[in-house]
Write a protein that holds these residues in place. Structure first.
Motif, PDB file in Angstrom:
ATOM      1  N   ILE A   1       8.120  -0.354   5.876  1.00  0.00           N
ATOM      2  CA  ILE A   1       7.664   0.994   5.575  1.00  0.00           C
ATOM      3  C   ILE A   1       8.822   1.805   5.007  1.00  0.00           C
ATOM      4  CG2 ILE A   1       6.714   3.121   6.542  1.00  0.00           C
ATOM      5  CD1 ILE A   1       5.469   1.390   8.753  1.00  0.00           C
ATOM      6  N   GLY A   2       8.624   2.380   3.830  1.00  0.00           N
ATOM      7  CA  GLY A   2       9.618   3.280   3.240  1.00  0.00           C
ATOM      8  C   GLY A   2       9.271   4.704   3.602  1.00  0.00           C
ATOM      9  N   VAL A   3      10.217   5.424   4.134  1.00  0.00           N
ATOM     10  CA  VAL A   3       9.992   6.819   4.539  1.00  0.00           C
ATOM     11  C   VAL A   3      11.025   7.715   3.883  1.00  0.00           C
ATOM     12  CG1 VAL A   3       8.940   6.198   6.750  1.00  0.00           C
ATOM     13  CG2 VAL A   3      11.385   6.576   6.624  1.00  0.00           C
ATOM     14  N   PRO A   4      10.702   9.001   3.696  1.00  0.00           N
ATOM     15  CA  PRO A   4      11.675   9.920   3.114  1.00  0.00           C
ATOM     16  C   PRO A   4      12.954   9.984   3.953  1.00  0.00           C
ATOM     17  CG  PRO A   4       9.498  10.911   3.187  1.00  0.00           C
ATOM     18  CD  PRO A   4       9.426   9.633   3.971  1.00  0.00           C
TER      19      PRO A   4
ATOM     20  N   GLU B   1       4.581   2.175   1.258  1.00  0.00           N
ATOM     21  CA  GLU B   1       5.418   3.296   0.855  1.00  0.00           C
ATOM     22  C   GLU B   1       4.834   4.575   1.425  1.00  0.00           C
ATOM     23  OE1 GLU B   1       5.773   3.466  -3.383  1.00  0.00           O
ATOM     24  OE2 GLU B   1       7.019   1.680  -3.473  1.00  0.00           O
ATOM     25  N   VAL B   2       5.665   5.413   2.026  1.00  0.00           N
ATOM     26  CA  VAL B   2       5.230   6.721   2.511  1.00  0.00           C
ATOM     27  C   VAL B   2       5.746   7.771   1.535  1.00  0.00           C
ATOM     28  CG1 VAL B   2       5.434   8.417   4.360  1.00  0.00           C
ATOM     29  CG2 VAL B   2       5.128   6.000   4.916  1.00  0.00           C
ATOM     30  N   ASN B   3       4.840   8.514   0.948  1.00  0.00           N
ATOM     31  CA  ASN B   3       5.160   9.559  -0.033  1.00  0.00           C
ATOM     32  C   ASN B   3       6.056   9.034  -1.159  1.00  0.00           C
ATOM     33  OD1 ASN B   3       3.571  11.287   1.424  1.00  0.00           O
ATOM     34  ND2 ASN B   3       5.262  12.392   2.365  1.00  0.00           N
ATOM     35  N   GLY B   4       5.803   7.806  -1.590  1.00  0.00           N
ATOM     36  CA  GLY B   4       6.515   7.220  -2.720  1.00  0.00           C
ATOM     37  C   GLY B   4       7.878   6.651  -2.402  1.00  0.00           C
TER      38      GLY B   4
ATOM     39  N   GLY C   1       0.836  -1.192   0.000  1.00  0.00           N
ATOM     40  CA  GLY C   1       0.000   0.000   0.000  1.00  0.00           C
ATOM     41  C   GLY C   1       0.865   1.234   0.000  1.00  0.00           C
ATOM     42  N   SER C   2       0.213   2.376  -0.120  1.00  0.00           N
ATOM     43  CA  SER C   2       0.913   3.655  -0.127  1.00  0.00           C
ATOM     44  C   SER C   2       0.131   4.666   0.693  1.00  0.00           C
ATOM     45  CB  SER C   2       1.052   4.197  -1.555  1.00  0.00           C
ATOM     46  OG  SER C   2       1.845   3.352  -2.336  1.00  0.00           O
ATOM     47  N   VAL C   3       0.870   5.574   1.324  1.00  0.00           N
ATOM     48  CA  VAL C   3       0.272   6.670   2.062  1.00  0.00           C
ATOM     49  C   VAL C   3       0.961   7.948   1.595  1.00  0.00           C
ATOM     50  CG1 VAL C   3      -0.143   7.688   4.330  1.00  0.00           C
ATOM     51  CG2 VAL C   3      -0.111   5.202   4.079  1.00  0.00           C
ATOM     52  N   PHE C   4       0.166   8.959   1.247  1.00  0.00           N
ATOM     53  CA  PHE C   4       0.707  10.249   0.840  1.00  0.00           C
ATOM     54  C   PHE C   4       0.155  11.323   1.763  1.00  0.00           C
ATOM     55  CE2 PHE C   4       1.186   7.643  -2.861  1.00  0.00           C
ATOM     56  CZ  PHE C   4       2.394   8.043  -3.392  1.00  0.00           C
ATOM     57  N   SER C   5       1.033  12.199   2.244  1.00  0.00           N
ATOM     58  CA  SER C   5       0.618  13.255   3.154  1.00  0.00           C
ATOM     59  C   SER C   5       1.659  14.363   3.150  1.00  0.00           C
ATOM     60  CB  SER C   5       0.465  12.698   4.573  1.00  0.00           C
ATOM     61  OG  SER C   5       0.230  13.726   5.507  1.00  0.00           O
TER      62      SER C   5
END
Length: 95
Positions: free
Chosen positions: A84-87, A46-49, A23-27
């Motif tokens: 979880i991938g984070v920037p 993925e967080v913000n891609g 899944g993905s989450v964008f914020s």
């Protein structure tokens, strides 16, 4: 496309599936998005891609596969894994 009013409702919509591969989450708030991602019932988020990375364990939950591949987690079939991938510039968990 689905609409929601609260994070609780959004999480219920995201988890309302018999599948859970990724899944993905964008914020605009990556800390909030990462906290949300930890509650998603998916094998990868993925967080913000930002991808979790090639060495991260890969696999799904629910009806999206059996166990995980890669990493030492491949041996841990009875544990729920959530990658979880984070920037890179995320100040986590300092906030």
């Amino acid at each position: 496309m689905l609409t929601y009013d609260t994070d609780v409702e959004a999480l219920a919509l995201a988890n309302d599936s018999k599948y859970g591969l990724s899944g993905s989450v964008f914020s605009a708030d990556p800390v909030r998005a990462t906290r949300f991602a930890t509650r998603m019932e998916t094998g990868m988020v993925e967080v913000n891609g930002s991808p979790a990375g090639l060495a991260a364990p890969f696999g799904g939950v629910k009806d999206s596969g059996l166990g995980h591949e890669l990493g030492h987690e491949a041996f841990d079939e009875f544990v729920k894994i959530n990658s979880i991938g984070v920037p890179r510039d995320l100040d986590w968990p300092a906030r």
